[in-house]
Design an enzyme around this catalytic site. Structure first.
Site, PDB file in Angstrom:
ATOM      1  N   LYS A  87       0.863  -1.197   0.000  1.00 62.62           N
ATOM      2  CA  LYS A  87       0.000   0.000   0.000  1.00 62.62           C
ATOM      3  C   LYS A  87       0.889   1.233   0.000  1.00 62.62           C
ATOM      4  CE  LYS A  87      -3.813   0.442   2.589  1.00 62.62           C
ATOM      5  NZ  LYS A  87      -4.530   0.421   3.899  1.00 62.62           N
ATOM      6  N   ILE A  88       0.664   2.079  -0.978  1.00 63.49           N
ATOM      7  CA  ILE A  88       1.493   3.283  -1.119  1.00 63.49           C
ATOM      8  C   ILE A  88       0.589   4.516  -1.118  1.00 63.49           C
ATOM      9  CG2 ILE A  88       3.141   4.501  -2.605  1.00 63.49           C
ATOM     10  CD1 ILE A  88       4.022   1.804  -3.722  1.00 63.49           C
TER      11      ILE A  88
END
Ligand code: G3P
Length: 224
Positions: A87-88
């Protein structure tokens, strides 16, 4: 629409995966903190319950290069690499990191999305999922459902492969609404997911059927 669990609480995950059609787990630093365990301890524990389902783990670094280094460390925690989604958050460095993560053959969820244009950028950078925050939008007198709907439509118009993983829910009405606009996935807390299950009219109906079955349902389960 598929359902994911937005929790790292093992007791909650045990119940959710034992009873419900849950397709994965999403985490972020707050969720890991609330589990009372460190990230390196909790990721292997969660893997015991998810089988071949997804587990999304968020990076905390500030630069794209460090985000990728971090993402690779988390990938090493996984027995089954295909379970792993990094997750960015969609900061400037985050957009760069999404492309770098794809080049490094990682699956990416672009997170902390509050606008349709952030989602479009993330999709164009190669993200597999974008995660718009429905309740946090509602809390700032915006409309989470409209943002989700716009993103879904934009991806359809552009034939984007990127999917919408709506996140941040506080009630069932928000879940109902995102499911009606063609959102492919959602992630919510144990409490919100269980509120889909618990309905007083269902409980009453089952009790009534149970009482009407007495004396007419002549089966004996102990003989099976
Ligand atoms: O997955 C993102 C989500 O955890 C944010 O949810 O409830 O903290 O707004 P919330």
């Amino acid at each position: 629409m598929i359902y994911l669990a937005d929790t790292a609480n093992i007791e909650e995950l045990k119940e959710l995966f034992n009873y419900l059609p849950i397709e994965g787990v999403t985490t972020n630093p707050t969720i890991v903190k609330n589990s009372g365990k460190t990230l390196s301890k909790i990721i292997p524990e969660i893997q015991q319950y998810i089988g071949d389902k997804m587990l999304h783990v968020q990076v905390i670094s500030q630069t794209a290069e460090e985000m990728i280094k971090e993402a690779k460390i988390y990938r090493d925690y996984f027995d089954m690499k295909s379970n792993y989604f990094v997750k960015i958050p969609v900061t400037k460095e985050g957009f760069k990191a999404i492309k770098m993560a794809k080049d490094a053959d990682m699956k990416v969820t672009a997170t902390a999305i509050f606008t349709q244009q952030q989602a479009m950028f993330a999709a164009n950078a190669g993200a597999d999922y974008v995660a718009p925050y429905v309740n946090r939008l509602d809390n700032i007198v915006s409309h989470g459902i409209d943002v989700v709907s716009d993103i879904v439509k934009t991806f359809q118009i552009n034939n984007s492969k990127c999917q919408v993983l709506a996140a941040s829910f506080k009630n069932l009405d928000q879940v109902y609404r995102v499911s009606m606009v063609g959102c492919q996935a959602m992630t919510a807390s144990h409490e919100v997911l269980m509120s889909i299950v618990n309905h007083p009219m269902t409980d009453k109906s089952v009790l009534d059927f149970e009482s009407d079955s007495e004396g007419v349902y002549d089966i004996n389960l102990t003989q099976q």
